[in-house]
Design a protein around this motif. Sequence first.
Motif, PDB file in Angstrom:
ATOM      1  N   ALA A 192       0.866  -1.180   0.000  1.00  0.00           N
ATOM      2  CA  ALA A 192       0.000   0.000   0.000  1.00  0.00           C
ATOM      3  C   ALA A 192       0.900   1.226   0.000  1.00  0.00           C
ATOM      4  N   MET A 193       0.769   2.077  -1.023  1.00  0.00           N
ATOM      5  CA  MET A 193       1.612   3.267  -1.156  1.00  0.00           C
ATOM      6  C   MET A 193       0.915   4.248  -2.085  1.00  0.00           C
ATOM      7  N   GLY A 205       5.344   8.652  -3.864  1.00  0.00           N
ATOM      8  CA  GLY A 205       5.623   7.268  -4.210  1.00  0.00           C
ATOM      9  C   GLY A 205       6.712   7.159  -5.263  1.00  0.00           C
ATOM     10  N   ILE A 206       6.607   7.974  -6.310  1.00  0.00           N
ATOM     11  CA  ILE A 206       7.626   7.994  -7.364  1.00  0.00           C
ATOM     12  C   ILE A 206       8.976   8.379  -6.791  1.00  0.00           C
ATOM     13  N   TYR A 207       8.982   9.484  -6.061  1.00  0.00           N
ATOM     14  CA  TYR A 207      10.215  10.005  -5.477  1.00  0.00           C
ATOM     15  C   TYR A 207      10.921   8.928  -4.660  1.00  0.00           C
ATOM     16  N   VAL A 251      -2.345   8.720   0.572  1.00  0.00           N
ATOM     17  CA  VAL A 251      -1.708   8.496   1.869  1.00  0.00           C
ATOM     18  C   VAL A 251      -2.700   7.905   2.869  1.00  0.00           C
ATOM     19  N   THR A 252      -3.898   8.469   2.921  1.00  0.00           N
ATOM     20  CA  THR A 252      -4.891   8.039   3.905  1.00  0.00           C
ATOM     21  C   THR A 252      -5.355   6.603   3.669  1.00  0.00           C
ATOM     22  N   SER A 253      -5.668   6.262   2.430  1.00  0.00           N
ATOM     23  CA  SER A 253      -6.175   4.921   2.144  1.00  0.00           C
ATOM     24  C   SER A 253      -5.081   3.860   2.255  1.00  0.00           C
ATOM     25  N   ALA A 254      -3.842   4.232   1.961  1.00  0.00           N
ATOM     26  CA  ALA A 254      -2.728   3.282   2.111  1.00  0.00           C
ATOM     27  C   ALA A 254      -2.555   2.919   3.585  1.00  0.00           C
ATOM     28  N   ARG A 255      -2.568   3.925   4.424  1.00  0.00           N
ATOM     29  CA  ARG A 255      -2.456   3.687   5.861  1.00  0.00           C
ATOM     30  C   ARG A 255      -3.612   2.822   6.360  1.00  0.00           C
ATOM     31  N   LEU A 266       3.717  -1.513   3.544  1.00  0.00           N
ATOM     32  CA  LEU A 266       3.230  -0.131   3.527  1.00  0.00           C
ATOM     33  C   LEU A 266       4.401   0.816   3.372  1.00  0.00           C
ATOM     34  N   LEU A 267       4.269   1.793   2.476  1.00  0.00           N
ATOM     35  CA  LEU A 267       5.242   2.876   2.371  1.00  0.00           C
ATOM     36  C   LEU A 267       4.628   4.095   3.032  1.00  0.00           C
ATOM     37  N   PHE A 268       5.235   4.550   4.129  1.00  0.00           N
ATOM     38  CA  PHE A 268       4.645   5.639   4.901  1.00  0.00           C
ATOM     39  C   PHE A 268       5.750   6.336   5.693  1.00  0.00           C
ATOM     40  N   SER A 269       5.435   7.519   6.170  1.00  0.00           N
ATOM     41  CA  SER A 269       6.404   8.264   6.974  1.00  0.00           C
ATOM     42  C   SER A 269       6.463   7.710   8.392  1.00  0.00           C
ATOM     43  N   THR A 270       7.398   8.223   9.161  1.00  0.00           N
ATOM     44  CA  THR A 270       7.552   7.797  10.553  1.00  0.00           C
ATOM     45  C   THR A 270       6.347   8.157  11.417  1.00  0.00           C
ATOM     46  N   HIS A 271       5.411   8.925  10.882  1.00  0.00           N
ATOM     47  CA  HIS A 271       4.173   9.230  11.615  1.00  0.00           C
ATOM     48  C   HIS A 271       3.346   7.980  11.896  1.00  0.00           C
ATOM     49  N   ILE A 272       3.653   6.877  11.219  1.00  0.00           N
ATOM     50  CA  ILE A 272       2.881   5.648  11.405  1.00  0.00           C
ATOM     51  C   ILE A 272       3.209   4.940  12.714  1.00  0.00           C
TER      52      ILE A 272
END
Length: 458
Positions: A192-193, A205-207, A251-255, A266-272
């Motif tokens: 999920a990303m 995601g690309i970056y 971002v929201t739906s991936a989380r 999951l690709l997500f920031s440290t906020h997870i």
Amino acid sequence: MTHLTKRRFAAAIAAATALTTLAACGGSGESEAEKAKEITFWTPQTTPQRVAAQEKVAARFTEKTGIAVKVVPLSETDQKQSLATGAASGDVPDVMLHGATTTAAWRSQGLLNTKAAEEVVEELGADTFNANALKAFSLDGKVGAVPSDGWVHLLVYRKDLLQAANVKVPASLEEVAKAATTMKATGVTGIAMGTQAGTPSGTEGIYSMFQSAGCQLVQDGNIKIDSPECTRAAEQFKILRDSSAQGDFDVTSARAAYLAGKASMLLFSTHILDELAGLDKANPPTCQQCKADPAFLSKNSGFITVLDRNHPAQYGATLGYGIPEGANTAGAKEFIKFMMEEGYSDTLASATEGRIPLRNGTKADPNAYLDAWGKLGIGPEAKSSVAELYGPEMVTQIRDGVNAVSLWGMGTKDSPLAGAVTAENVLAQFLERLYGGESPAQVTKGMAEEVKKVQAGL
């Protein structure tokens, strides 16, 4: 050390207050002596909880120095607009917390007092800062703003699910794509990303994935996004996107997919980090096992903070303190030094999982601030720390990830172009063509042509 709390909700009231305060930044008829004893600080950390935390640290600074501080919550977009207007009239703030790409733009416009920033870094000790962060805020080896904090993308994976499917932990983009495809066959989304075309989530995601494959956007003014490395990255990105069992993600739906147990990665920031542990009531884990154990996902998740050790380039965000031309330079320098020393840990605690220190420690204790960060509470109630939840080794992993944060063009004259391409979601606009069957080579060629148009317009 007191654990500070945080909330994630819109700060419309704070923004309105900011605009009112901005009108009072200057032109009040104060004497020069009075102006020298006060500074105005613009911060993009705008939620009421975070503003209150910053105001407490600023009050400690005032108590120590006698210099009053006006804390003005202002998004980075509004900062850009307000600084341009204020610079024309000579009415500017004294300190601004902002991103590295914004630093590059302001620097090219002559709006920053880079000498003052360099002096602060020298006084604190350049070797106490994250080297990549210093590069991000520099041009030709000269610092434009003082690095403060940031976040980094994590590749989170379900240890239990990968083990059950006999899938090894990936260590390259190609291995992530292979693992995601295998995991989809088991009935869950592989990864999920952010994959939505033309959106900031797609851009991130690309970056993140392209950089991990050794892809560069631009080097020395030459557009490189159509290189073989980037074309291969586009091919793998398509595979990652096709591993979704639920369509394209923001971002929201991936989380949400990962928290529901419907994704193996999951690709997500440290906020997870707090959400995985069930510490954020606004974003709770909803997987079947989470009903009996809200911390199930934190116990069964692994983390990759540097995907490919051969290409240690992670996507993330970096914030730094800048001093505008025409500011109260002496007061601004003292404030920044305080925020980076005595007030540093409490400043980071205003949003711990999203404010990782870019100054790891002091000359005497090189990891002092990083170690202190690992012990700060995360989540709205700040009951537990990263070290307590995930172990001290996770703090080291995150340090490695933040040390590897890389932004296209950072520290070079290509930074304004890279910033514009990112802000305009130029590359993400081509995702529909990639998903629609156009070859990766054709897609990256189209990306290159569009980037050249942006370059010509700068």
